[in-house]
Design a protein around this motif. Structure first.
Motif, short mmCIF file in Angstrom:
data_model
loop_
_atom_site.label_atom_id
_atom_site.label_comp_id
_atom_site.label_asym_id
_atom_site.label_seq_id
_atom_site.Cartn_x
_atom_site.Cartn_y
_atom_site.Cartn_z
N ALA A 88 0.82 -1.32 -0.02
CA ALA A 88 -0.08 0.15 0.17
C ALA A 88 0.78 1.43 -0.12
CB ALA A 88 -0.97 0.08 1.27
N TYR A 89 0.39 2.18 -0.59
CA TYR A 89 1.10 3.67 -0.82
C TYR A 89 0.22 4.68 -0.31
CZ TYR A 89 3.97 0.64 -3.73
OH TYR A 89 4.60 -0.60 -4.46
N ALA A 90 1.08 5.89 0.24
CA ALA A 90 0.68 7.08 0.65
C ALA A 90 0.41 7.89 -0.95
CB ALA A 90 1.49 7.83 1.36
N ASN A 91 -0.51 8.75 -0.74
CA ASN A 91 -0.83 9.65 -2.24
C ASN A 91 -0.15 11.13 -1.83
OD1 ASN A 91 -3.73 7.83 -1.90
ND2 ASN A 91 -2.34 7.64 -3.66
N GLY A 92 0.80 11.25 -0.80
CA GLY A 92 0.97 12.58 -0.83
C GLY A 92 2.42 12.61 0.33
N ARG A 93 2.63 13.67 0.45
CA ARG A 93 4.08 13.81 1.18
C ARG A 93 4.04 14.30 2.70
NH1 ARG A 93 3.77 15.42 -3.63
NH2 ARG A 93 3.50 17.49 -3.09
N GLN A 94 2.97 14.98 2.84
CA GLN A 94 2.53 15.79 4.32
C GLN A 94 1.40 15.24 4.68
OE1 GLN A 94 2.65 19.81 2.59
NE2 GLN A 94 4.86 19.79 2.40
N SER A 95 1.17 15.75 5.97
CA SER A 95 0.09 15.34 6.92
C SER A 95 -1.23 15.64 6.33
CB SER A 95 0.22 15.59 8.31
OG SER A 95 1.19 15.11 8.81
N ILE A 96 -1.39 17.02 5.64
CA ILE A 96 -2.58 17.39 5.18
C ILE A 96 -2.91 16.61 3.91
CG2 ILE A 96 -1.56 19.18 4.05
CD1 ILE A 96 -5.00 19.48 5.88
N HIS A 97 -1.97 16.27 3.11
CA HIS A 97 -2.19 15.32 1.95
C HIS A 97 -2.67 14.17 2.28
CE1 HIS A 97 1.68 17.54 0.11
NE2 HIS A 97 0.69 18.37 0.24
N SER A 110 -1.58 -8.74 -1.37
CA SER A 110 -0.58 -8.30 -1.89
C SER A 110 -0.61 -7.08 -3.35
CB SER A 110 0.71 -9.27 -2.28
OG SER A 110 0.13 -10.07 -3.07
N VAL A 111 -1.79 -7.57 -3.72
CA VAL A 111 -2.11 -6.33 -4.71
C VAL A 111 -2.07 -4.88 -4.31
CG1 VAL A 111 -4.06 -5.53 -6.46
CG2 VAL A 111 -3.89 -8.14 -5.94
N PRO A 112 -1.38 -4.05 -5.07
CA PRO A 112 -1.20 -2.72 -4.70
C PRO A 112 -2.42 -2.06 -4.32
CG PRO A 112 0.03 -3.09 -6.50
CD PRO A 112 -0.76 -4.10 -6.52
N ALA A 113 -2.62 -1.21 -3.27
CA ALA A 113 -3.64 -0.39 -2.73
C ALA A 113 -2.82 0.90 -2.45
CB ALA A 113 -4.19 -1.04 -1.51
N GLN A 114 -3.60 1.98 -2.08
CA GLN A 114 -3.36 3.35 -1.78
C GLN A 114 -4.48 4.19 -0.72
OE1 GLN A 114 -3.25 5.47 -5.39
NE2 GLN A 114 -4.91 4.22 -6.30
N GLN A 115 -3.85 5.12 -0.38
CA GLN A 115 -4.80 5.81 0.67
C GLN A 115 -6.30 6.34 0.00
OE1 GLN A 115 -2.23 8.85 1.62
NE2 GLN A 115 -1.63 8.25 3.49
N ILE A 116 -6.21 6.49 -1.30
CA ILE A 116 -7.57 7.26 -1.96
C ILE A 116 -8.45 5.91 -2.11
CG2 ILE A 116 -6.53 9.18 -2.95
CD1 ILE A 116 -6.45 7.57 -5.64
N ASP A 117 -7.91 4.63 -1.75
CA ASP A 117 -8.86 3.37 -1.83
C ASP A 117 -9.93 3.46 -0.69
OD1 ASP A 117 -7.90 2.76 -4.40
OD2 ASP A 117 -6.39 1.28 -3.43
N ILE A 118 -9.35 3.92 0.38
CA ILE A 118 -10.24 3.84 1.77
C ILE A 118 -11.64 4.42 1.79
CG2 ILE A 118 -10.14 4.59 4.26
CD1 ILE A 118 -7.02 4.30 3.89
N TYR A 119 -11.80 5.65 1.16
CA TYR A 119 -12.99 6.42 1.06
C TYR A 119 -14.15 5.49 0.13
CZ TYR A 119 -15.97 9.34 -1.54
OH TYR A 119 -17.39 10.07 -2.15
N PRO A 120 -13.70 5.00 -1.08
CA PRO A 120 -14.82 4.03 -1.67
C PRO A 120 -14.95 2.68 -0.89
CG PRO A 120 -12.69 4.29 -2.75
CD PRO A 120 -12.53 5.32 -1.92
#
Length: 643
Positions: free
Chosen positions: A317-326, A530-540
């Motif tokens: 899984a991956y973050a979609n930004g570099r800072q806390s507000i992101h 192990s399929v790639p996921a990301q922060q923006i998947d959490i909302y949907p």
């Protein structure tokens, strides 16, 4: 004649500007020295090559900063060479250059946490903070050599500046003096404009941060090529959002499925509790590193590891930004931050569909908790945009005895406040907590000295403390009636300090844990994916789980759907270039052209395939990247984030 043509003055001016170049290169080498464990410079010759390419960016910054100094030096004022005027010039030179030069030294520390050069985005990060003096002092305590080196270099710079002086001269042939001076001014102005732009071609746009990536195969090394004054100046009042018309709006939307509809019947809607854990990178958690094969790996999250064994976890899984507000924007509203952060853009203040608005629509009580002074990090402002019913910060906690002295209430105490406040709410509720303790300067409560592992880097100990705070929260919450019908999400806002070489790789600098847990077996939240996921998947995913049977706007996908036709497009940005992981390849796209294509196993982005023949998957994915990028900009600019 030499004085009439002002050769002595021009020589001294050239010498003074040359000094700036020399000291900028020294700062660049020092920047690399303090952050070499985060950068991918292979050899001394590689470092020198990056320094050479950095000259163009130094030229732009130096000419920006010294534009008034140069103008005052060459204007035909007659008094230019007099001692009083020269003293004024020296003060102007060192005040402006000293301030600009200090930004490079600030980046020696800032880069360790942001992993990007200083940009104007920092203003949106710090505008709501009242603890900056304390953070600054703690940083000085941690790295006392940095201000010492800065002062020493400034003293040397001043000494070298004074070594060569201009002899006073009063022109007798004023007509020639003024005529030659105007000609020299025009020539110098032309050269300065070209230097600032990085090119004399009218058709070429001025160099920008993305151009640093042209000179290195590994995108992270673009930060060595850059300098901090350039990065800050170039991003002030910048707005990189631009609508493209590569495809029709409908074609782009249909391909990337940015509008989606899930059908699920849910009788007793679950509560939602989201933990956004400060700096909780994947690197620190054993449950998320089973297959990384890191020798002598040590986990600093024993509770999270135990909870993962009975949860649905995503190990890639991956973050979609570099800072806390992101992180807040990505997790709650599914809006990632690319080179230009959405949250600091002119478009942030608009109506946004999010898990908050979805829950509000279903009658949930929605709350945001952050133990820092209210408004810190910009969370209160963005929380209001998202539509939270309640905000709980340091003010609502109302007990400074538990204040850590810098950032906010210690996690253990604030997590208990979180649990007890939720226990007073009527179900269903949706609540998000953003932790604070695993943050620089990386301290833990004095009463726990010796309880947690010190680890290899300063962050390890507070990570284990915050993990302990999580454990205590679940111990308390598990005894409360709302607990059984609650879906918990635990993730990180972004990564932070790095110890293992595996996490120095470019893509892994965004690697975070994503965990879904519920005591209620009806939600079937268990397993390791192990399929790639990301922060923006959490909302949907949450909108799907709670049975929101209306259309939502999301660039993520539901992680609990096995029959979905939603494309899996992982996106983030180094702030120099955007990164897209699709299928078997990673694509670097700067908004205009593709800068690189890498095999998905090449997380360090070392072997660029872009100059090789492209296969069908690569071609199709490039189209998908452009459609995604077009839809993203279109919805943000045209304020279509609520549909």
């Amino acid at each position: 004649m030499k004085n009439v043509i002002r050769f002595p003055e021009l020589k001294v001016l050239a010498y003074r500007i040359l000094l700036a170049y020399i000291f900028y290169q020294i700062a660049r080498i020092l920047f690399w020295s303090y952050n070499q464990n985060l950068l991918a410079v292979d050899s001394f010759s590689d470092l020198m090559r990056l320094c050479y390419y950095g000259t163009a960016f130094d030229t732009s910054a130096i000419l920006y900063v010294n534009s008034v100094f140069i103008l005052l030096s060459v204007l035909p004022l007659v008094i230019n060479t007099r001692s009083g005027f020269q003293k004024f010039l020296m003060w102007w030179y060192f005040i402006t250059n000293g301030i600009a030069y200090s930004l490079n030294f600030g980046d020696f520390i800032y880069f360790k946490f942001s992993q990007s050069r200083l940009t104007s985005a920092v203003f949106s990060v710090v505008e709501n903070e009242n603890n900056l003096n304390k953070v600054f002092l703690e940083s000085i305590k941690e790295y006392p050599s940095i201000p010492i080196i800065f002062i020493v270099l400034m003293v040397i710079w001043i000494y070298l500046y004074k070594l060569i002086k201009i002899k006073p001269y009063y022109p007798k042939k004023k007509f020639v003096y003024f005529g030659v001076s105007i000609l020299e001014l025009l020539i110098i102005t032309t050269l300065a404009i070209g230097g600032i732009r990085g090119d004399f071609k009218h058709s070429t746009r001025p160099i920008n941060m993305v151009d640093a990536g042209r000179h290195t195969q590994n995108p992270i090394n673009a930060n060595v090529v850059l300098n901090s004054p350039f990065s800050l100046i170039r991003t002030i009042n910048s707005n990189g959002f631009k609508k493209e018309n590569w495809y029709s709006i409908e074609e782009a939307e249909n391909s990337i499925k940015s509008v989606k509809l899930y059908h699920r019947e849910v009788e007793n809607r679950p509560n939602i509790v989201i933990f956004i854990m400060e700096s909780f990178g994947k690197e620190y958690s054993g449950a998320f590193n089973k297959n990384t094969n890191i020798p002598d790996f040590v986990s600093y999250t024993p509770f999270l590891d135990s909870l993962a064994s009975k949860s649905l976890i995503f190990t890639e899984a991956y973050a979609n930004g570099r800072q806390s507000i992101h992180g807040m924007s990505s997790i709650l509203s599914g809006i990632p931050s690319l080179k230009d952060a959405f949250t600091s853009s002119p478009y942030a203040n608009q109506k946004i569909q999010s898990i908050v608005s979805v829950c509000n629509d279903l009658g949930y009580d929605t709350s945001f908790f952050h133990g820092a002074p209210n408004g810190s990090m910009g969370f209160l402002g963005f929380g209001n945009i998202l539509g939270f019913n309640h905000y709980y910060g340091k003010t609502e906690y109302n007990n400074d005895a538990d204040y850590d002295g810098i950032w906010g209430i210690w996690d253990e105490e604030f997590f208990q406040f979180f649990a007890k406040t939720l226990d007073q709410k009527k179900a269903p509720f949706m609540a998000t907590l953003f932790s604070v303790s695993s943050h620089h300067p990386f301290k833990i409560p004095q009463k726990y000295e010796g309880k947690f592992k010190k680890g290899k880097i300063p962050l390890h100990e507070p990570i284990e403390y915050s993990d302990f705070a999580l454990k205590e929260f679940f111990k308390t919450a598990s005894k409360m009636p709302w607990y059984e019908n609650t879906i918990f999400v635990i993730t990180a806002d972004h990564t932070n300090q790095i110890y293992y070489d595996e996490y120095k790789k470019t893509m892994n600098r965004f690697a975070i844990p994503i965990l879904f847990f519920s005591p209620n077996p009806a939600y079937n939240l268990h397993g390791e994916v192990s399929v790639p996921a990301q922060q923006i998947d959490i909302y949907p995913t949450l909108a799907d789980l709670i049975g929101y049977n209306k259309k939502i706007r999301s660039w993520g996908r539901s992680l609990v759907r096995t029959d979905s036709n939603e494309p899996n497009i992982i996106v983030n940005s180094t702030e120099v270039v955007n990164e897209f992981l699709i299928g078997n390849y990673i694509y670097l796209f700067d908004g205009r052209k593709f800068r690189g294509i890498y095999d998905k196993s090449d997380l360090g982005l070392e072997n660029n395939l872009i100059n090789q023949p492209l296969n069908e998957e690569m071609k199709n994915s490039q189209e998908l990247v452009k459609k995604w990028f077009q839809d993203y900009n279109y919805r943000i600019i045209d304020r279509k984030l609520n549909e």
